[in-house]
Design a protein around this motif. Structure first.
Motif, PDB file in Angstrom:
ATOM      1  N   LYS A 125       0.861  -1.185   0.000  1.00 58.06           N
ATOM      2  CA  LYS A 125       0.000   0.000   0.000  1.00 58.06           C
ATOM      3  C   LYS A 125       0.895   1.231   0.000  1.00 58.06           C
ATOM      4  N   PHE A 195      -1.538  -0.160 -13.776  1.00 59.32           N
ATOM      5  CA  PHE A 195      -2.604   0.146 -12.817  1.00 59.32           C
ATOM      6  C   PHE A 195      -2.667  -0.954 -11.763  1.00 59.32           C
ATOM      7  N   CYS A 196      -3.074  -0.578 -10.550  1.00 58.67           N
ATOM      8  CA  CYS A 196      -3.468  -1.601  -9.574  1.00 58.67           C
ATOM      9  C   CYS A 196      -4.959  -1.849  -9.784  1.00 58.67           C
ATOM     10  N   ASP A 202      -7.271   3.384   0.552  1.00 50.74           N
ATOM     11  CA  ASP A 202      -7.350   4.807   0.167  1.00 50.74           C
ATOM     12  C   ASP A 202      -6.506   5.161  -1.053  1.00 50.74           C
ATOM     13  N   HIS A 204      -5.655   3.277  -3.559  1.00 46.52           N
ATOM     14  CA  HIS A 204      -5.826   2.341  -4.680  1.00 46.52           C
ATOM     15  C   HIS A 204      -5.733   3.035  -6.035  1.00 46.52           C
ATOM     16  N   SER A 205      -6.423   4.179  -6.169  1.00 51.16           N
ATOM     17  CA  SER A 205      -6.488   4.805  -7.492  1.00 51.16           C
ATOM     18  C   SER A 205      -5.230   5.615  -7.822  1.00 51.16           C
ATOM     19  N   VAL A 206      -4.318   5.766  -6.867  1.00 55.43           N
ATOM     20  CA  VAL A 206      -3.057   6.429  -7.207  1.00 55.43           C
ATOM     21  C   VAL A 206      -1.893   5.432  -7.177  1.00 55.43           C
ATOM     22  N   MET A 207      -2.220   4.151  -7.079  1.00 57.05           N
ATOM     23  CA  MET A 207      -1.161   3.129  -7.108  1.00 57.05           C
ATOM     24  C   MET A 207      -0.807   2.838  -8.569  1.00 57.05           C
ATOM     25  N   LEU A 208      -0.311   3.879  -9.207  1.00 58.67           N
ATOM     26  CA  LEU A 208       0.011   3.783 -10.628  1.00 58.67           C
ATOM     27  C   LEU A 208       1.527   3.731 -10.789  1.00 58.67           C
TER      28      LEU A 208
ATOM     29  N   ALA B  77     -10.656  10.249  -0.844  1.00 63.24           N
ATOM     30  CA  ALA B  77     -10.601   8.845  -1.253  1.00 63.24           C
ATOM     31  C   ALA B  77     -11.312   7.970  -0.228  1.00 63.24           C
ATOM     32  N   ALA B  78     -11.115   8.268   1.059  1.00 57.06           N
ATOM     33  CA  ALA B  78     -11.716   7.450   2.115  1.00 57.06           C
ATOM     34  C   ALA B  78     -13.243   7.494   2.027  1.00 57.06           C
ATOM     35  N   ASN B  81     -14.460   5.570  -1.063  1.00 57.98           N
ATOM     36  CA  ASN B  81     -14.409   4.123  -0.873  1.00 57.98           C
ATOM     37  C   ASN B  81     -15.570   3.630  -0.007  1.00 57.98           C
ATOM     38  N   PRO B 459      -9.516   0.741 -14.508  1.00 53.81           N
ATOM     39  CA  PRO B 459      -9.851  -0.161 -13.400  1.00 53.81           C
ATOM     40  C   PRO B 459     -11.064   0.350 -12.611  1.00 53.81           C
ATOM     41  N   TYR B 462     -11.931   3.180  -8.679  1.00 53.42           N
ATOM     42  CA  TYR B 462     -10.958   4.270  -8.719  1.00 53.42           C
ATOM     43  C   TYR B 462     -11.640   5.581  -8.371  1.00 53.42           C
ATOM     44  N   HIS B 463     -11.058   6.249  -7.399  1.00 52.70           N
ATOM     45  CA  HIS B 463     -11.565   7.530  -6.940  1.00 52.70           C
ATOM     46  C   HIS B 463     -11.136   8.644  -7.890  1.00 52.70           C
ATOM     47  N   GLN B 464      -9.963   8.504  -8.473  1.00 52.09           N
ATOM     48  CA  GLN B 464      -9.516   9.421  -9.526  1.00 52.09           C
ATOM     49  C   GLN B 464      -8.909   8.568 -10.643  1.00 52.09           C
TER      50      GLN B 464
END
Lengths: 332, 547
Positions: A125, A195-196, A202, A204-208, B77-78, B81, B459, B462-464
């Motif tokens: 993470k 991408f993840c 929290d 997840h969407s920036v785990m690029l 993001a929290a 989710n 995916p 995704y929040h952003q």
């Protein structure tokens, strides 16, 4: 003539401009991608045919048999076994064809060629780290040589993640406590998204991340610069780290590296060997088995040895476990 | 409307709107909350389910609003989710699973069988209150600040990483399972033991076959999720490693358990929808259903094969490749009976007398939506393409087309079809048909662009997101607000009809299944005498003799 605007929608054209990018699919940046897209467009056209046929019938019937007044007569038809047979058998045949074509490409996608170049991926993470066991370096982005088979052996420090490169059409979950593998071959230099794709909280969407495909000479230059940095910092990585741990953690006391039988089995030539276990079953010594034998050694003990090794669960970092495995695998 | 069709059960009193019916036979809140009348229980379920649907729907609109731009600017993001977690949990456990069986099913099942009630009326009431009790846990979670595991509760994230009231949510879902099991049990016994004289299995409306198959799944699959959720609660509280690898557990085992229930449960959502459509497509085209036995048999075989294909959710999870191949192959086995149903509905329209009314519009809208949902499933059953599409917006679009589009459009169809029977009033057809177009366009605009975003690689959860997906996300957001508006208009005209609607005749659609043989709305005990079934449920007067 089909208007050029429609071509990408139909899955045709743009092959030259966008490396196989179509309305539906992203550019084809791996050797696998064209094969996957062929399967995709086969199903796509079958789907289009069924949809047009079936919705066409619905709309046609809705107009043709629209009720003019209540009480008008309707057909006494209640079914037709021959028709039912046709629309059970035709989808059945098409299903089998889809399964077979999909399965063949899938097999191609999951079996890495023997000559693959190894990179280890460690997910946490919320970042990716890339270890190059044979080069003694660790990088924060994935850099690979073009036109080379690359095998990624992936593990996670915390929760489930998933490694996805849309342009390569590869994806695989990264699971804590075990190794999963993907491979690819990117023929042309370029940059592609990583991408993840398994929800991990929290970030997840920036785990690029980015996979950078370089021509061989540029790749070699990149490697050299990374190795210079690693040397300057003096940090051991990969096989070298594993070798030092092998002594430091006292593995060497019970495991020889020249074939001598000590308290534990010798380590040379272990990788890929089929071992007979104390309970009579056999197991191929792969990454997962070596990992388990380090962390929980008494689970699967090789026949002829006592289950006396202490467990190392919780005493080694993900990087250290990987390094030890790489070192053991390097012993002939 | 057409002359009333007469079955052998002809009781003159049934032709009139009765002074005393199930709605006004007893008065007061208590007479509703403690009622044993399946019709009132069905109505209470319907009201509760639609209320939760509104909560889940508003959460969805919040999600869509956030995704209008690539930046994560509207919520943190929290928060995001937690929103998609509660959207999923509420929609699956509180809305889609009970949507048709517990509300519409409860109302029509005994009527269709010519009975006064289900086999165990007290159990029926108990299952309603267990549902409310379980729902209270989810509502409490929401008030407490939510939970961020995703509705799938994947381990080890849910074991020791997630924030919020995980145990509370799991307990809620655990309790809701019992409600589902009890309803299923009740329906199975009722269908087996309490059919009208002369009503053989082959004379049952297809809705009952669908509810029967659904009930079997509920009874067999739900205990597995109950045990799984219980184990997860155990792991979280007592820190015993079952699924969490850091404690020696196996996270993939959780996925096997979870999908062993959660795959069959999509058929709990969609089989009743098939049942509804089988009724309405026949009644509103005045023609006998095409291939009765094939449709009935396909419901049962979908229920059976549905138990063997859970692993297609896990092609990439680390399960073995051989396992994946077997699951892929078996998954195609579900495509065949589903295709047969679709073909049969379309063939039913052939040479019928098709009413262009609200019910038929929604029926045909269902076929459109479900066809897209089903056909896109083929990409996901095929292994090579699933690798690329798994956990992208393609999957999001696919399961919204089948589960949400399919089940919801069928629920709307069912509400309109049985609305006169339930309320004694007719809704405004013109407004109904116009609203259909708004809902249909809004729905497709919401979810179709998500297929493209998915194939291009976006995916889910995704929040952003990276800017290249913006155009698809924006189209989807615009569609979702159109769809939301249509649903509010629908709520408006249906409520309006309760007070101002034209009084419904006892059989406005000229249907011949038994629920239309009694008064509208039905009296408390459904039938004055004991109906005898001599006629099939699709033998309309208009059908030509012979051949």
């Amino acid at each position: 003539m089909i208007p050029s605007l429609l071509l990408p929608l139909l899955g045709l054209g743009e092959a030259a401009a966008g490396q196989g990018k179509t309305f539906w699919m992203p550019p084809q940046a791996s050797t696998l991608a064209p094969d996957v897209d062929k399967v995709f467009y086969f199903i796509y056209w079958v789907d289009i045919a069924f949809f047009v046929l079936m919705m066409g019938a619905v709309i046609f019937f809705a107009f043709k048999y629209k009720q003019k007044k209540e009480g008008e007569k309707t057909s006494s038809n209640k079914g037709s076994h021959s028709l039912e047979l046709v629309w059970a058998v035709v989808p059945l045949i098409l299903s089998v064809v889809m399964f077979v074509t999909g399965f063949r490409v899938y097999v191609e996608s999951v079996i890495p060629p023997a000559d693959s170049y190894d990179v280890r991926v460690v997910a946490q993470k919320w970042s990716w780290a890339f270890e190059y066991p044979s080069e003694g370096i660790e990088a924060s982005e994935l850099v690979v040589p073009a036109d080379t088979n690359v095998r990624l052996t992936m593990s996670s420090k915390d929760v489930l993640h998933s490694f996805f490169v849309p342009d390569f059409r590869v994806k695989k979950d990264v699971v804590p406590g075990r190794y999963t593998v993907v491979w690819f071959n990117a023929p042309e230099p370029g940059e592609h998204h990583i991408f993840c794709t398994e929800y991990c909280g929290d970030g997840h969407s920036v785990m690029l991340n980015t996979v950078k495909v370089l021509p061989q000479d540029e790749y070699d230059a990149w490697l050299a610069s990374q190795q210079a940095v690693a040397e300057a910092e003096g940090d051991l990585t990969g096989v070298a780290l594993g070798e030092s741990l092998f002594t430091k953690k006292a593995c060497v006391g019970c495991h020889s590296i020249d074939g001598t039988k000590l308290v534990g089995p010798p380590m040379n030539g272990l990788s890929g060997r089929t071992e007979e276990l104390a309970d009579g079953t056999t197991i191929v010594a792969d990454d997962d088995y070596i990992r388990e034998s380090i962390l929980a050694p008494t689970t699967k003990v090789v026949a002829g040895y006592a289950p006396s090794m202490p467990p190392f669960e919780g005493q080694l970092s993900e990087t250290e476990i990987n390094a030890l495995i790489d070192y053991i695998k390097s012993l002939d | 409307m057409s002359p009333q069709t007469a079955n052998t059960y002809a009781h003159p009193e049934n032709d009139l709107t009765p002074e005393v019916n199930y709605l006004n036979a007893t008065k007061g809140l208590k007479s509703w909350l403690l009622t044993l009348d399946h019709k009132r229980i069905g109505v209470m379920y319907l009201v509760t389910i639609l209320t939760f649907f509104m909560v889940g729907g508003l959460l969805a609109l919040g999600i869509r609003a956030e995704l209008f731009t690539p930046e994560g600017d509207l919520f943190t993001a929290a928060t995001y989710n937690k929103m998609f977690t509660l959207h999923g949990a509420i929609m699956v456990f509180l809305v889609l699973v009970p949507a048709i069986p517990a509300s519409i099913g409860n109302f029509v099942l005994p009527l269709m069988l010519g009975q006064k009630d289900v086999a165990f009326p007290k159990l029926n009431l108990a299952s309603f209150w267990i549902y409310i009790f379980g729902a209270a846990f989810l509502v409490f979670t929401l008030i407490q600040g939510g939970v961020d595991t995703g509705w799938t509760f994947y381990t080890p994230y849910s074991s020791d990483h997630a924030s919020g009231s995980v145990v509370l949510t799991l307990t809620g879902a655990f309790i809701l399972g019992f409600s589902s099991i009890l309803t299923g049990l009740n329906f199975i016994v009722t269908i087996h033991k309490m059919r009208a004289p002369g009503q053989t299995w082959r004379k049952m409306p297809l809705m009952l076959w669908a509810l029967y198959a659904t009930s079997v799944i509920q009874v067999l699959a739900t205990p597995v999720i109950a045990i799984t959720l219980f184990l997860l609660i155990f792991e979280r509280i007592l820190e015993i490693g079952i699924f969490d690898p850091s404690m020696g557990g196996d996270p993939v085992l959780f996925q096997h358990f979870f999908w062993f229930y959660s795959h069959p449960v999509v058929y709990v959502m969609v089989l009743p929808a098939f049942g509804v459509i089988s009724e309405t497509v026949s009644v509103h085209s005045r023609k006998h259903i095409f291939g009765y036995m094939a449709i009935a048999g396909s419901s049962v075989s979908i229920a059976a094969v549905g138990f063997l294909i859970w692993g297609h959710h896990m092609f990439l999870s680390g399960q073995s490749e051989l396992q994946g191949a077997i699951f892929s192959f078996l998954t195609f086995g579900v495509a065949i009976p589903t295709a047969i149903k679709n073909f049969s509905w379309i063939a039913t329209l052939w040479k019928g007398s098709i009413r262009w009314n609200t019910v038929m519009f929604y029926t045909l809208g269902f076929i459109w939506i479900f066809l897209i949902g089903g056909l896109t499933g083929l990409f996901l059953a095929t292994m090579a393409t699933d690798v690329h599409l798994h956990d992208t917006y393609f999957v999001v679009a696919h399961f919204h087309y089948v589960m949400m589009g399919g089940t919801l459009f069928a629920l709307i169809t069912a509400i309109h079809h049985w609305w006169p029977k339930m309320t004694g009033r007719m809704f405004n057809e013109t407004v109904g048909k116009l609203t259909f177009w708004l809902a249909f366009i809004g729905y497709n605009l919401t979810f179709f662009p998500q297929f493209v975003a998915g194939t291009q690689g976006m995916p889910r959860r995704y929040h952003q997101y990276v800017p290249e997906f913006e155009v698809w996300m924006q189209a989807s957001t615009i569609g979702s607000f159109i769809f939301g508006a249509a649903l509010f208009i629908m709520l408006g005209y249906l409520i309006h009809s309760l007070f101002k609607g034209v009084k419904a005749p006892h059989n406005p659609w000229g249907a011949v299944s038994l629920e239309w043989e009694t008064a509208t709305p039905p009296i408390e005990h459904n039938f004055h005498g004991l109906p005898v079934c001599t006629k099939g449920p699709y033998d309309f007067d208009e059908i030509e003799e012979g051949a």
